[in-house]
Scaffold this motif. Structure first.
Motif, PDB file in Angstrom:
ATOM      1  N   ILE A 116       0.887  -1.167   0.000  1.00  0.00           N
ATOM      2  CA  ILE A 116       0.000   0.000   0.000  1.00  0.00           C
ATOM      3  C   ILE A 116       0.921   1.211   0.000  1.00  0.00           C
ATOM      4  N   ILE A 117       0.822   2.008  -1.047  1.00  0.00           N
ATOM      5  CA  ILE A 117       1.617   3.228  -1.179  1.00  0.00           C
ATOM      6  C   ILE A 117       0.700   4.416  -0.959  1.00  0.00           C
ATOM      7  N   SER A 118       1.107   5.320  -0.098  1.00  0.00           N
ATOM      8  CA  SER A 118       0.328   6.534   0.167  1.00  0.00           C
ATOM      9  C   SER A 118       1.036   7.739  -0.454  1.00  0.00           C
ATOM     10  N   GLU A 153      -8.787  10.016  -2.806  1.00  0.00           N
ATOM     11  CA  GLU A 153      -9.581  10.596  -1.715  1.00  0.00           C
ATOM     12  C   GLU A 153     -10.805   9.743  -1.333  1.00  0.00           C
ATOM     13  N   PRO A 154     -10.592   8.476  -0.970  1.00  0.00           N
ATOM     14  CA  PRO A 154     -11.750   7.631  -0.642  1.00  0.00           C
ATOM     15  C   PRO A 154     -12.529   8.070   0.596  1.00  0.00           C
ATOM     16  N   VAL A 160      -2.537   2.061  -4.409  1.00  0.00           N
ATOM     17  CA  VAL A 160      -1.893   3.379  -4.435  1.00  0.00           C
ATOM     18  C   VAL A 160      -2.959   4.380  -3.999  1.00  0.00           C
ATOM     19  N   LEU A 161      -2.702   5.036  -2.871  1.00  0.00           N
ATOM     20  CA  LEU A 161      -3.726   5.788  -2.169  1.00  0.00           C
ATOM     21  C   LEU A 161      -3.374   7.267  -2.077  1.00  0.00           C
ATOM     22  N   VAL A 162      -4.228   8.103  -2.643  1.00  0.00           N
ATOM     23  CA  VAL A 162      -4.147   9.557  -2.458  1.00  0.00           C
ATOM     24  C   VAL A 162      -5.211   9.920  -1.437  1.00  0.00           C
ATOM     25  N   GLU A 163      -4.810  10.602  -0.368  1.00  0.00           N
ATOM     26  CA  GLU A 163      -5.753  10.798   0.735  1.00  0.00           C
ATOM     27  C   GLU A 163      -5.361  12.012   1.577  1.00  0.00           C
ATOM     28  N   GLN A 164      -6.332  12.929   1.780  1.00  0.00           N
ATOM     29  CA  GLN A 164      -6.079  14.099   2.624  1.00  0.00           C
ATOM     30  C   GLN A 164      -5.921  13.710   4.093  1.00  0.00           C
ATOM     31  N   ASN A 165      -6.599  12.620   4.493  1.00  0.00           N
ATOM     32  CA  ASN A 165      -6.465  12.138   5.874  1.00  0.00           C
ATOM     33  C   ASN A 165      -5.142  11.376   5.971  1.00  0.00           C
TER      34      ASN A 165
END
Length: 236
Positions: A30-32, A161-162, A189-194
């Protein structure tokens, strides 16, 4: 190496959004990707999935040149993109939305197997399978968007942004499910403001600032990094 991005430049007209980034994703990770609004996070995902074209650089998936393929070929190759804002087909049922996610597959047995797995992950979707997607809550729509992406049997799931706009308890549920999906063998691959939630489930992370990667490390190290804490974790 499952996915390798080298010297990636992406432009919107005359404005360059990515200035030659390098990013690696290993199978099972899992890549952030962290960064402020406008840093280039969504642009990175859109370019991987073929919705934007790089002006320079390469994207290799299992050694093959992904950046030369069209978006539907990239889905068929094994990469699914869950866009920001969910973008479910509101006038179609839950079941119909899921079936559209499998448009690149002719294997009915696998499609059925994927659908059963998605209903295990998100039991509420099975309860609402004949309900129009537009009548679902925001959290249910996010579950549907993730499920629709999984219907193509992806090797990599790109998530933009889930947790956006979801209540904290739903955010926790979504992230727990993302861990389950990863444990089942799907690379994320996760793009996330949190940032805190994202790093807690990630193996490694990259920090983007105005189109440049300024930091990369293990998720644990990024959580402990004072600069990352001040910029993205509220200083704590």
């Amino acid at each position: 190496m499952l996915l390798k991005i080298e010297n990636l430049h992406v432009k919107y007209g005359n404005i360059e959004a990515l200035h030659g980034i390098n990013l690696d994703v290993n199978e099972g990770e899992i890549i952030s990707i962290l960064g402020a609004n406008g840093a280039g996070k969504s642009t990175t995902l859109l370019t991987i999935s073929g919705l934007l074209r790089p002006s320079e650089g390469s994207i290799l998936f299992n050694g093959d040149a992904l950046h030369k393929l069209k978006a539907h070929q990239i889905v068929a190759a094994g990469i699914a993109h869950i866009p920001e804002g969910r973008r479910v087909f509101s006038t179609l049922t839950v079941q119909e939305n899921l079936r559209l996610g499998a448009f690149t597959s002719a294997d009915q047995q696998q499609i059925q197997k994927n659908q059963e797995w998605i209903y295990e992950l998100f039991p509420i979707l099975e309860e609402r399978r004949n309900q129009l997607a537009g009548t679902l809550s925001g959290g249910e729509q996010q579950m549907l968007a993730i499920g629709r992406g999984l219907m193509s049997s992806p090797k990599i799931l790109l998530l933009d942004e889930p947790s956006l706009g979801l209540a904290p308890i739903l955010v926790k549920t979504i992230f727990q499910t993302l861990k389950q999906i990863n444990q089942a063998g799907v690379t994320l691959v996760l793009v996330e403001q949190n940032a805190r939630m994202a790093l807690k489930i990630a193996h490694r992370g990259y920090v983007l600032e105005v189109g440049n990667i300024v930091l990369q490390d293990t998720a644990q190290a990024l959580l402990a990094n004072q600069d990352v804490q001040n910029a993205y974790l509220g200083g704590a």
